[in-house]
Every structure is written in C-alpha cells, then in structure tokens.
Design a protein around this motif. Structure first.
Motif, short mmCIF file in Angstrom:
data_model
loop_
_atom_site.label_atom_id
_atom_site.label_comp_id
_atom_site.label_asym_id
_atom_site.label_seq_id
_atom_site.Cartn_x
_atom_site.Cartn_y
_atom_site.Cartn_z
N GLU A 47 0.71 -1.26 -0.17
CA GLU A 47 0.03 0.01 0.03
C GLU A 47 0.87 1.29 -0.13
OE1 GLU A 47 -3.23 1.96 3.17
OE2 GLU A 47 -3.46 -0.11 2.55
N ALA A 48 1.92 1.28 0.66
CA ALA A 48 2.72 2.59 0.76
C ALA A 48 3.27 2.80 -0.68
CB ALA A 48 3.99 2.37 2.05
N ARG A 49 3.78 1.82 -1.31
CA ARG A 49 4.39 1.87 -2.44
C ARG A 49 3.21 2.71 -3.68
NH1 ARG A 49 7.63 -3.14 -3.98
NH2 ARG A 49 6.21 -4.28 -2.60
N LEU A 50 2.22 1.85 -3.45
CA LEU A 50 1.09 2.52 -4.18
C LEU A 50 0.59 3.82 -3.87
CD1 LEU A 50 -1.56 -0.64 -3.98
CD2 LEU A 50 0.27 -0.17 -5.58
N ARG A 51 0.86 4.44 -2.81
CA ARG A 51 0.62 5.58 -2.51
C ARG A 51 1.55 6.59 -3.08
NH1 ARG A 51 -3.50 6.57 1.37
NH2 ARG A 51 -4.01 4.77 2.47
N GLU A 52 2.79 6.17 -3.02
CA GLU A 52 3.87 6.92 -3.72
C GLU A 52 3.70 7.04 -5.08
OE1 GLU A 52 7.43 4.95 -2.79
OE2 GLU A 52 7.26 5.72 -0.67
N GLU A 53 3.10 5.95 -5.73
CA GLU A 53 3.01 6.08 -7.20
C GLU A 53 1.73 6.85 -7.54
OE1 GLU A 53 3.24 5.07 -11.39
OE2 GLU A 53 4.69 4.43 -9.59
N MET A 54 0.59 6.92 -6.94
CA MET A 54 -0.32 8.04 -6.92
C MET A 54 -0.11 9.32 -6.89
SD MET A 54 -3.56 8.00 -7.74
CE MET A 54 -4.30 6.65 -7.66
N ALA A 55 0.80 9.62 -6.05
CA ALA A 55 0.99 11.01 -5.77
C ALA A 55 2.09 11.53 -6.79
CB ALA A 55 2.08 11.13 -4.47
N ARG A 56 2.56 10.59 -7.63
CA ARG A 56 3.27 10.99 -9.05
C ARG A 56 2.47 11.60 -9.88
NH1 ARG A 56 5.15 6.88 -11.70
NH2 ARG A 56 6.45 8.22 -12.92
N HIS A 57 1.23 11.18 -9.93
CA HIS A 57 0.19 11.48 -11.00
C HIS A 57 -0.95 12.52 -10.51
CE1 HIS A 57 1.61 8.28 -13.52
NE2 HIS A 57 1.64 7.61 -12.52
N ALA A 129 7.73 -11.22 -4.62
CA ALA A 129 8.21 -9.67 -4.79
C ALA A 129 8.26 -9.44 -6.38
CB ALA A 129 9.51 -9.86 -4.52
N GLY A 130 8.50 -10.26 -7.57
CA GLY A 130 8.10 -9.96 -8.54
C GLY A 130 6.76 -9.73 -9.06
N PHE A 131 5.90 -10.71 -8.29
CA PHE A 131 4.37 -10.34 -8.45
C PHE A 131 3.99 -9.21 -8.03
CE2 PHE A 131 -0.25 -11.98 -7.31
CZ PHE A 131 -0.58 -11.68 -8.30
N GLU A 132 4.19 -8.58 -6.87
CA GLU A 132 3.91 -7.46 -6.32
C GLU A 132 4.43 -6.26 -7.25
OE1 GLU A 132 5.40 -7.26 -2.40
OE2 GLU A 132 3.76 -8.70 -1.61
N GLU A 134 4.59 -6.42 -10.44
CA GLU A 134 3.75 -6.24 -11.74
C GLU A 134 2.64 -5.49 -11.15
OE1 GLU A 134 3.65 -9.77 -14.60
OE2 GLU A 134 4.59 -10.84 -12.84
N LEU A 135 1.99 -5.75 -9.98
CA LEU A 135 0.75 -5.36 -9.58
C LEU A 135 0.92 -3.72 -9.59
CD1 LEU A 135 -0.79 -7.40 -6.69
CD2 LEU A 135 -1.39 -7.48 -9.10
N ILE A 136 2.20 -3.09 -8.84
CA ILE A 136 2.53 -1.78 -8.71
C ILE A 136 2.47 -1.13 -10.16
CG2 ILE A 136 4.14 -0.19 -7.92
CD1 ILE A 136 4.56 -2.35 -5.54
N ALA A 137 3.16 -1.84 -11.06
CA ALA A 137 3.46 -1.28 -12.41
C ALA A 137 2.17 -1.09 -13.01
CB ALA A 137 4.30 -2.37 -13.13
N SER A 138 1.18 -2.14 -12.71
CA SER A 138 -0.26 -2.07 -13.48
C SER A 138 -0.90 -1.02 -12.84
CB SER A 138 -1.04 -3.37 -13.19
OG SER A 138 -2.28 -3.25 -13.89
N PHE A 139 -0.77 -0.56 -11.38
CA PHE A 139 -1.62 0.33 -10.68
C PHE A 139 -1.00 1.46 -11.31
CE2 PHE A 139 -1.41 3.51 -7.45
CZ PHE A 139 -2.83 3.37 -6.78
N GLY A 140 0.17 1.57 -11.67
CA GLY A 140 0.72 3.02 -12.02
C GLY A 140 0.04 3.37 -13.59
N GLU A 141 -0.11 2.42 -14.56
CA GLU A 141 -0.84 2.44 -15.66
C GLU A 141 -2.38 3.11 -15.43
OE1 GLU A 141 -0.90 -1.29 -17.60
OE2 GLU A 141 1.47 -1.30 -17.86
#
Length: 295
Positions: A47-57, A129-132, A134-141
C-alpha cells in the motif's frame, strides 16, 4: 497548462502465469490527496508504494482504488505416496497367496485412492516480490489513465469556467456604465443627502458635516468594487493559464468575487444596479460550485 478536474475513472488489467487482476480507480473532489485502497488479504504490504505511485500523478482528490485478483488454477504436480503403495502391494501379495489373481496393471494400482497425491508448491519469496512489482506497475498505468481522464474533464470544465468569468466581466462593465455609478449621479445623490442631513440637523458643525459627507460619499461610490471585480477577472484568467494546480487559489478568488458583489448590491442606488449585482452573485455562485472540482 489546462485546468485539471478532480473527477475521473480508470481501470487497468493484467495477468501472468499465476493470476489475473484488474485495478479500478475513481476520484472525486477533496481538499488534499486522500487515497483509500481495497486490496485482497495479504497485499497490504504494497500500500505504501501504491500511495507513492499515485502521488506522482495527482495532487488533490479523494480516490478509491480497488484490486480484484483471480488466481490461475494450475494443475499441481503428482508424486507416488510410497507408504500407501507399499500397503497396496503387500495387500495384493497376501491376497495372491490365498487365491489366484491376474497380474496387477500399474495404472490400476496408481488409480487407487492415496497412491498418487498432488504436491502443493510453496510460493518463493522472489516470485512473490516479482508479482507485487507487476501489480504496482499495473497500478501505475491505471493512475496515469486516471490523470488523463481528469485532464480531459478539466478541459471541458475550463470552457465552462471561462464562459462564467466572461459573464462576470460583462456584468462588471454594465455596472461601470450604469448611470447611477457615474460621478454626476453620485454628486447629485450626495448633494441631496447632505441637504436632507442639514434639514434634519441644521446645527451640525463644519467638521461633523465633512465627516458625514465623506461617509455618504463612500457609501455611494461603487467604483472601487468595480475596479476590484475587474482585477479579479484578470487574476482568474492568469490562474487558468498557469502551470500549477489552481483549485485552491480559484476557490479563494470566488470568495473575493462574492464579497465585491455583495458590497455592490448594498451600495446600489437604483434597481438596474441592484439587478446587475444580483446577476453577478448568481454567476459567481455557479463559478464557485464548478471550481470545487478543480485540482
């Protein structure tokens, strides 16, 4: 840079050898950036990494982000249960000593319950870790798609806001051109009010009369409000054309617009100027409502 709306929707799908998933993002207006997640059990760690990704956009808005995940059911590998096989072989040997039997076929033995069993594979840490990732990258899209959707909505919103500011400018010009706002009209009203004041209190001192006259002049003069409204129109257009999120400053500016319109109405000396002031208040209120959605 065009204005950006805080309202939008986006989704992104993905899959790999172990799962299929899709992200769904919805955003509405908010004072800051507030992201709320609905994640499958066990994925709270990202979740923390997802929040960082969202804050980029995004900079502002209330965002609901949900992840739907379906594991791919792959056939589990099989192995022979040696203990179970030994029991079966021993039983067949014992039975063969008592009665005549046909030689057993291997597939028949393996078909017996418990002789063959599936092997559950453990998830390796590196694979997890690799699966996670992929999920983060997809969330970034999905987050990038949401930002684009909000930009497209913002372009439509800017058109509406520009028309409303143009209306405010037109009404301000009408107020400035109103006969009751002119110098001659104000002078005539002031003269009549002073005469009325002297009639009511003929013994007023020169100093008191000057104070009352200054007060009456201030109450009758709407040129300052008109000038401020014109300045606010120019500032709004500068914010529309700026490169930074302007929602907060535009929200503050609508308060200033409203303050000047209220004062104009209170000072209005005739019905026409009052009508202009009320029209200004109406369009400013519409402007304020629309600006609540600007990032």
């Amino acid at each position: 840079m065009p204005l950006t709306s805080m309202t939008g929707f986006a989704r992104a799908d993905g899959d790999n050898a172990v799962a299929r998933w899709h992200w769904e993002l919805r955003s509405v207006n908010g004072k800051g950036l507030d992201v709320r997640f609905r994640l499958p059990s066990g994925f709270e760690t990202i979740e923390a990494r997802l929040r960082e990704e969202m804050a980029r956009h995004l900079k502002r808005g209330n965002v609901q982000a949900s992840l739907s995940l379906d594991r791919v059911k792959a056939a589990a590998p099989l192995r022979v249960n040696e203990d179970a096989l030994a029991v079966v072989v021993a039983a067949m040997k014992s039975l063969g000593e008592r009665i005549e039997l046909m030689p057993p076929r291997p597939e028949g033995i393996l078909a017996l319950r418990g002789v063959l069993e599936s092997v559950e594979t453990e998830e390796v840490e590196e694979d997890r870790a690799g699966f996670e990732q992929e999920l983060i990258a997809s969330f970034g899209e999905a987050a990038a798609s949401l930002a684009r959707a909000r930009s497209e909505e913002g372009a439509k919103l800017e058109t509406i806001l520009t028309e409303q500011v143009n209306t405010i400018e037109r009404l301000t010009a009408q107020a400035a051109a109103s006969p009751s706002a002119g110098v001659d009209a104000m002078r005539a009203r002031l003269k009549a009010q002073i005469a009325e004041l002297l009639g009511a209190s003929p013994a007023l001192s020169e100093e008191r009369l000057a104070q009352e006259a200054a007060l009456l002049a201030t109450k009758a003069d709407v040129r300052e409000e008109i000038d401020r409204l014109s300045a606010h129109v120019a500032q709004a257009r500068e914010l529309f054309a700026g490169s930074e999120p302007a929602g907060r400053r535009l929200d503050f500016l609508t308060q200033e617009f409203n303050r000047e319109a209220n004062t104009l109405c209170s000072k209005a000396a005739d019905v026409s100027l009052t009508r202009i002031g009320l029209e200004l208040k109406a369009v400013i209120d519409q402007l304020r409502e629309q600006i609540q959605n600007v990032e």
